[in-house]
Design a protein around this motif. Structure first.
Motif, PDB file in Angstrom:
ATOM      1  N   ASP A 166       0.710  -1.354  -0.330  1.00 14.73           N
ATOM      2  CA  ASP A 166       0.414   0.307   0.209  1.00 14.73           C
ATOM      3  C   ASP A 166       0.623   1.521  -0.340  1.00 14.73           C
ATOM      4  O   ASP A 166       0.470   1.961  -0.663  1.00 14.73           O
ATOM      5  CB  ASP A 166      -0.985   0.347   1.211  1.00 14.73           C
ATOM      6  N   LYS A 169       2.253   1.736  -3.946  1.00 13.85           N
ATOM      7  CA  LYS A 169       1.051   2.323  -4.455  1.00 13.85           C
ATOM      8  C   LYS A 169       0.715   3.718  -3.991  1.00 13.85           C
ATOM      9  O   LYS A 169       0.785   4.613  -5.129  1.00 13.85           O
ATOM     10  CB  LYS A 169      -0.173   1.515  -3.902  1.00 13.85           C
ATOM     11  N   LYS A 170       0.639   4.091  -2.845  1.00 13.12           N
ATOM     12  CA  LYS A 170       0.846   5.667  -2.904  1.00 13.12           C
ATOM     13  C   LYS A 170       1.429   6.553  -3.372  1.00 13.12           C
ATOM     14  O   LYS A 170       0.859   7.622  -3.688  1.00 13.12           O
ATOM     15  CB  LYS A 170       0.510   5.574  -0.753  1.00 13.12           C
ATOM     16  N   GLU A 172       3.794   5.600  -5.906  1.00 18.00           N
ATOM     17  CA  GLU A 172       4.531   5.266  -7.031  1.00 18.00           C
ATOM     18  C   GLU A 172       4.312   6.752  -7.838  1.00 18.00           C
ATOM     19  O   GLU A 172       5.364   7.003  -7.905  1.00 18.00           O
ATOM     20  CB  GLU A 172       2.943   4.634  -8.014  1.00 18.00           C
ATOM     21  N   ASN A 205       5.458  -5.388  -6.803  1.00 14.57           N
ATOM     22  CA  ASN A 205       4.775  -4.049  -6.102  1.00 14.57           C
ATOM     23  C   ASN A 205       5.799  -3.465  -6.797  1.00 14.57           C
ATOM     24  O   ASN A 205       5.416  -2.663  -7.448  1.00 14.57           O
ATOM     25  CB  ASN A 205       4.378  -4.159  -4.751  1.00 14.57           C
TER      26      ASN A 205
END
Ligand SMILES: Nc1nc2c(ncn2[C@@H]2O[C@H](COP(=O)(O)OP(=O)(O)OP(=O)(O)O)[C@@H](O)[C@H]2O)c(=O)[nH]1
Ligand SMILES: [Mg+2]
Length: 444
Positions: A166, A169-170, A172, A205
């Protein structure tokens, strides 16, 4: 650098240097000492025996015209040790953003190393950011934030997120603004299933261009298993060895290098963010054997001073108005280079000859110099001759040191000024080419 291992190796080299005539018995006895030293220092026994066999064979067979027997012996030891630590390699920052993931077990030095690396690349003109993926250890993100503040590099962290995926993702989208993003990951006591799953997910990721394994120098023989597993998990291709300054049995480092079987890209040589060097296998071995290495010093010196700083400093040094402010600047230059002992160890001919006790003593003095200098007035700094007894008293009081410490500083300054007067400015050009070591001698 590596305590008793280093002194034992240096002792063996000295013994060879001091021998006037070699015969087979003497050769065997020195090799026996060498073998004992290696094993006592935690070099894996099979590796130690194979090393000794190689050295023995080469000393007997390769009697060339270029070397005397002594030189040949020392060269072969050096060359075989260089082979153990492996080839040197530097990372190629090939695309933007270049993502680097640091992995390793608890306390191996990942977080510290990520900041050291960030500073290293920032100095070389890259736009660097740090990414905190250690959501496992409570204080990890705060540690990274503080390090980032210290080196003035942005840090992407989110205290509220529990899953590294997460966090990635936050942030990226932000990665694209940087040339290099260095991710600090979580460790564990052992390579258990949880850690394996976590770093595999992180790898998926984050999709780093480089995954680097961080191994502490004191890890010794378990390096093999770790390197193998991390290689399988996240395709580790390079290694960083930390705590090279420690008191670990130095042979463990050699074993770690050999067993990891991946090129070492950097080494950590202390707790400070500047205690970080590109790995130079030849330089490393020559220091270990007390052969000195000017190249590493030049490299380090280049990092601490910009060329312009160096030019200005040397012009100032040879001018008549060299004063305490310039002295202070040079002091800071040494500090930037890490500790005094790490600088001294790099100087050929000096390395191994200055006792560590003496260096510690000098380092203690340097620590005191800074508050003393900042307790002086501008007038005193620019014209130290006016510093009389009562001024010494006032300065000592302001700096919280003894009056003798203030006098000590003034003595060191005078020595250095005298030295600057003695050197012919025409020689400066030659010295500049090879980095002006004389600047440091006055302080040692
Ligand atoms: N002397 C010395 N200490 C080091 C070096 N690198 C790291 N350390 C110290 O080792 C300790 C652990 O370093 P960290 O960077 O926190 O290690 P880590 O791998 O991030 O640890 P975890 O997050 O707990 O897994 C700290 O006290 C560092 O200051 C080094 O090259 N030399
Ligand atoms: Mg950490």
């Amino acid at each position: 650098m590596l305590g008793s291992f280093e002194s034992a190796l240096k002792g063996i080299i000295k013994k060879i240097e001091g021998t006037s005539h070699f015969d087979d018995d003497l050769l065997d006895s020195i090799l026996k000492d060498l073998s004992k030293t290696l094993i006592a220092s935690d070099v894996e026994p099979v590796l130690a025996f194979s090393f000794i066999e190689h050295v023995k064979k080469r000393v007997r067979e390769e009697k060339g015209l270029k070397f005397t027997v002594k030189e040949q012996f020392i060269y072969v030891i050096y060359d075989e040790l260089t082979k153990i630590v492996g080839k040197e390699k530097s990372l190629k920052i090939s695309e933007k953003p270049f993502k680097i993931l640091l992995v390793g077990l608890f306390g191996s030095g990942k977080t510290t190393t990520s900041a050291k690396m960030a500073k290293y690349y920032k100095k070389r003109g890259y736009k660097v950011a740090l990414l905190g993926l250690d959501t496992f250890r409570a204080a990890a993100r705060e540690q990274l934030r503080q390090l980032g503040d210290k080196i003035q590099v942005p840090v992407f962290i989110d205290e509220s997120l529990k899953n590294p995926g997460d966090v990635i993702k936050k942030f990226e989208k932000d990665f694209e603004k940087f040339d290099i993003v260095i991710a600090d990951s979580a460790g564990r006591d052992a390579l258990d299933k949880n850690l394996a799953k976590e770093i595999k997910d992180v790898k998926k990721n984050f999709s780093p261009q480089e995954s680097i394994l961080v191994l502490p120098a004191d890890i010794g023989q378990s390096a093999k298993a770790q390197a193998k597993t991390f290689k399988e998990l996240v395709n580790v291709k390079n290694v960083i060895i930390t705590r090279m300054d420690g008191t670990a049995k130095g042979g463990g480092v050699l074993t770690a290098c050999f067993e990891a079987d991946s090129p070492i890209v950097f080494i950590g040589t202390g707790e400070k963010v500047d205690d970080f060097e590109e790995f130079d296998n030849k330089g490393f071995i020559s220091r270990l054997l007390g052969l000195g290495d000017l190249n590493a010093l030049l490299k380090k010196a280049k990092d601490a001073f910009t060329e312009e700083d160096a030019k200005k400093a040397s012009e100032k040094f040879f001018s008549k108005d060299f004063n305490l402010i310039d002295f202070y600047d040079q002091l800071r230059g040494i500090k930037k280079m890490g500790s005094l002992s790490s600088v001294v160890n790099l100087i050929p001919g000096v390395s191994g000859k200055v006792s560590s006790e003496l260096l510690k003593n000098q380092e203690g003095k340097l620590e005191k110099f800074e508050p003393i200098l900042s307790s002086m007035t501008y007038e005193e700094l620019t014209n130290p001759k006016i510093i009389s007894g009562t001024r010494v008293q006032r300065i000592a009081f302001g700096a919280g040191v003894a009056e003798a410490d203030v006098r000590d500083l003034l003595d060191s300054f005078r020595q250095l000024s005298r030295l600057s007067g003695k050197i012919n400015p025409r020689k400066l050009k030659m010295l500049e080419k090879n980095f002006d070591l004389s600047k440091f001698k006055g302080l040692m």
